[in-house]
Design a protein around this motif. Structure first.
Motif, PDB file in Angstrom:
ATOM      1  N   VAL A 151       0.831  -1.206   0.000  1.00  0.00           N
ATOM      2  CA  VAL A 151       0.000   0.000   0.000  1.00  0.00           C
ATOM      3  C   VAL A 151       0.868   1.259   0.000  1.00  0.00           C
ATOM      4  O   VAL A 151       1.775   1.403   0.825  1.00  0.00           O
ATOM      5  CB  VAL A 151      -0.935   0.008   1.225  1.00  0.00           C
ATOM      6  N   CYS A 152       0.572   2.174  -0.930  1.00  0.00           N
ATOM      7  CA  CYS A 152       1.286   3.455  -1.015  1.00  0.00           C
ATOM      8  C   CYS A 152       0.375   4.574  -0.507  1.00  0.00           C
ATOM      9  O   CYS A 152      -0.829   4.563  -0.753  1.00  0.00           O
ATOM     10  CB  CYS A 152       1.692   3.737  -2.461  1.00  0.00           C
ATOM     11  N   TRP A 153       0.967   5.507   0.183  1.00  0.00           N
ATOM     12  CA  TRP A 153       0.219   6.648   0.726  1.00  0.00           C
ATOM     13  C   TRP A 153      -0.020   7.667  -0.387  1.00  0.00           C
ATOM     14  O   TRP A 153       0.897   8.312  -0.876  1.00  0.00           O
ATOM     15  CB  TRP A 153       1.012   7.260   1.876  1.00  0.00           C
ATOM     16  N   LEU A 154      -1.281   7.825  -0.790  1.00  0.00           N
ATOM     17  CA  LEU A 154      -1.635   8.757  -1.855  1.00  0.00           C
ATOM     18  C   LEU A 154      -1.867  10.177  -1.332  1.00  0.00           C
ATOM     19  O   LEU A 154      -1.707  11.147  -2.055  1.00  0.00           O
ATOM     20  CB  LEU A 154      -2.898   8.255  -2.568  1.00  0.00           C
ATOM     21  N   GLY A 155      -2.200  10.310  -0.077  1.00  0.00           N
ATOM     22  CA  GLY A 155      -2.519  11.611   0.533  1.00  0.00           C
ATOM     23  C   GLY A 155      -3.665  11.390   1.509  1.00  0.00           C
ATOM     24  O   GLY A 155      -4.059  10.260   1.760  1.00  0.00           O
ATOM     25  N   VAL A 156      -4.172  12.400   2.100  1.00  0.00           N
ATOM     26  CA  VAL A 156      -3.854  13.812   1.913  1.00  0.00           C
ATOM     27  C   VAL A 156      -2.607  14.162   2.728  1.00  0.00           C
ATOM     28  O   VAL A 156      -2.440  13.695   3.859  1.00  0.00           O
ATOM     29  CB  VAL A 156      -5.047  14.677   2.356  1.00  0.00           C
ATOM     30  N   PHE A 157      -1.728  15.023   2.161  1.00  0.00           N
ATOM     31  CA  PHE A 157      -0.511  15.449   2.830  1.00  0.00           C
ATOM     32  C   PHE A 157      -0.660  16.878   3.350  1.00  0.00           C
ATOM     33  O   PHE A 157      -1.441  17.669   2.803  1.00  0.00           O
ATOM     34  CB  PHE A 157       0.668  15.395   1.849  1.00  0.00           C
ATOM     35  N   PRO A 158       0.094  17.224   4.388  1.00  0.00           N
ATOM     36  CA  PRO A 158       0.041  18.610   4.879  1.00  0.00           C
ATOM     37  C   PRO A 158       0.390  19.626   3.793  1.00  0.00           C
ATOM     38  O   PRO A 158      -0.157  20.737   3.767  1.00  0.00           O
ATOM     39  CB  PRO A 158       1.080  18.609   6.007  1.00  0.00           C
ATOM     40  N   SER A 159       1.283  19.265   2.899  1.00  0.00           N
ATOM     41  CA  SER A 159       1.700  20.182   1.835  1.00  0.00           C
ATOM     42  C   SER A 159       0.610  20.424   0.800  1.00  0.00           C
ATOM     43  O   SER A 159       0.703  21.366  -0.003  1.00  0.00           O
ATOM     44  CB  SER A 159       2.947  19.639   1.133  1.00  0.00           C
ATOM     45  N   ASP A 160      -0.430  19.590   0.786  1.00  0.00           N
ATOM     46  CA  ASP A 160      -1.503  19.754  -0.202  1.00  0.00           C
ATOM     47  C   ASP A 160      -2.277  21.054   0.001  1.00  0.00           C
ATOM     48  O   ASP A 160      -2.891  21.564  -0.936  1.00  0.00           O
ATOM     49  CB  ASP A 160      -2.471  18.572  -0.129  1.00  0.00           C
ATOM     50  N   SER A 161      -2.269  21.579   1.219  1.00  0.00           N
ATOM     51  CA  SER A 161      -3.016  22.812   1.483  1.00  0.00           C
ATOM     52  C   SER A 161      -2.491  23.966   0.629  1.00  0.00           C
ATOM     53  O   SER A 161      -3.265  24.734   0.053  1.00  0.00           O
ATOM     54  CB  SER A 161      -2.936  23.169   2.960  1.00  0.00           C
ATOM     55  N   GLU A 162      -1.166  24.067   0.543  1.00  0.00           N
ATOM     56  CA  GLU A 162      -0.577  25.123  -0.285  1.00  0.00           C
ATOM     57  C   GLU A 162      -0.579  24.733  -1.764  1.00  0.00           C
ATOM     58  O   GLU A 162      -0.784  25.585  -2.633  1.00  0.00           O
ATOM     59  CB  GLU A 162       0.849  25.405   0.179  1.00  0.00           C
ATOM     60  N   LYS A 163      -0.355  23.467  -2.019  1.00  0.00           N
ATOM     61  CA  LYS A 163      -0.274  23.010  -3.402  1.00  0.00           C
ATOM     62  C   LYS A 163      -1.565  23.245  -4.154  1.00  0.00           C
ATOM     63  O   LYS A 163      -1.555  23.625  -5.334  1.00  0.00           O
ATOM     64  CB  LYS A 163       0.093  21.520  -3.423  1.00  0.00           C
ATOM     65  N   TYR A 164      -2.703  23.016  -3.469  1.00  0.00           N
ATOM     66  CA  TYR A 164      -4.009  23.153  -4.118  1.00  0.00           C
ATOM     67  C   TYR A 164      -4.774  24.388  -3.654  1.00  0.00           C
ATOM     68  O   TYR A 164      -5.959  24.528  -3.950  1.00  0.00           O
ATOM     69  CB  TYR A 164      -4.838  21.893  -3.870  1.00  0.00           C
TER      70      TYR A 164
END
Length: 215
Positions: A161-174
């Protein structure tokens, strides 16, 4: 996928004979299952009898126990609401994938089913969870097993299993608006600190620990 897309017929042979060509080997199995079911239905109609899907299964159990799929990957989602949204949007048809949810923390049947799919289909598997300690704990439950059932981890864990998200960095990225976020409570921080001490995070995926720190 519609059956007519998978099959090509050619009538170049004499005496009305035709050549049936299938694009993939697993399409042969699907056609075999379809023809067997149609034959059983025909017999039931001719004899004016009724039969359940369970009855049909036990007529040819070996045929129906092979797992065949045309999916390109498996997607595990944390929440049932996300699963239902993807189902309503026909996400699987557009992206050729298998979507699974444990409705929060997954139970044993869900984890066994995921383990079976990964072993039989050998598909890449991704997990989408909330960006909080509980979402991360659910992710690690799929990949490494639960702390309560550590003795049975080998049969239930899915290290693929790979971690697809959500990541903390997604807040700025999106460019997510601030109203989409909730502050971590004292209990959340305590749970995150406890997870950081787990041996598999230090040994197998140390980069995940840095992501937790970012949160």
């Amino acid at each position: 996928m519609p059956l007519h897309i998978l099959i090509y017929c050619s009538s170049v042979l004499p005496n009305g004979k035709e050549i049936l060509t299938l694009q993939r080997e697993n399409h042969v199995h699907r056609l075999d299952v379809l023809l067997r079911v149609l034959l059983i239905v025909q017999q039931l109609l001719q004899e004016n009898r009724h039969g359940s899907k369970r009855d049909i299964y036990y007529m040819h159990p070996s045929v129906f126990s092979d797992i065949i799929s045309v999916a390109d990957y498996i997607l595990v989602v944390e929440k049932e609401s996300v699963f239902e949204r993807l189902a309503n949007d026909q996400f699987c048809n557009a992206n050729r994938c298998i979507v699974i949810t444990g409705r929060g923390y997954p139970d044993i049947p869900t984890r066994r089913f995921l383990r079976l799919l990964i072993e039989k289909l050998c598909l890449p598997t991704y997990c989408l969870v909330d960006c909080d300690p509980y979402g991360f704990d659910i992710l690690t439950t799929y990949r490494f097993g639960s702390m309560q059932m550590a003795y049975d981890a080998k049969q239930l864990r899915c290290p693929e299993v790979c971690w697809l998200g959500v990541f903390p960095s997604d807040s700025e990225k999106y460019c997510l608006p601030q109203q989409c976020f909730l502050p971590l409570t004292a209990e959340d921080k305590k749970k995150a600190e406890a997870m950081l001490n787990r041996c598999y995070l230090q040994r197998e995926v140390p980069r995940w620990r840095h992501t937790i720190f970012e949160a």
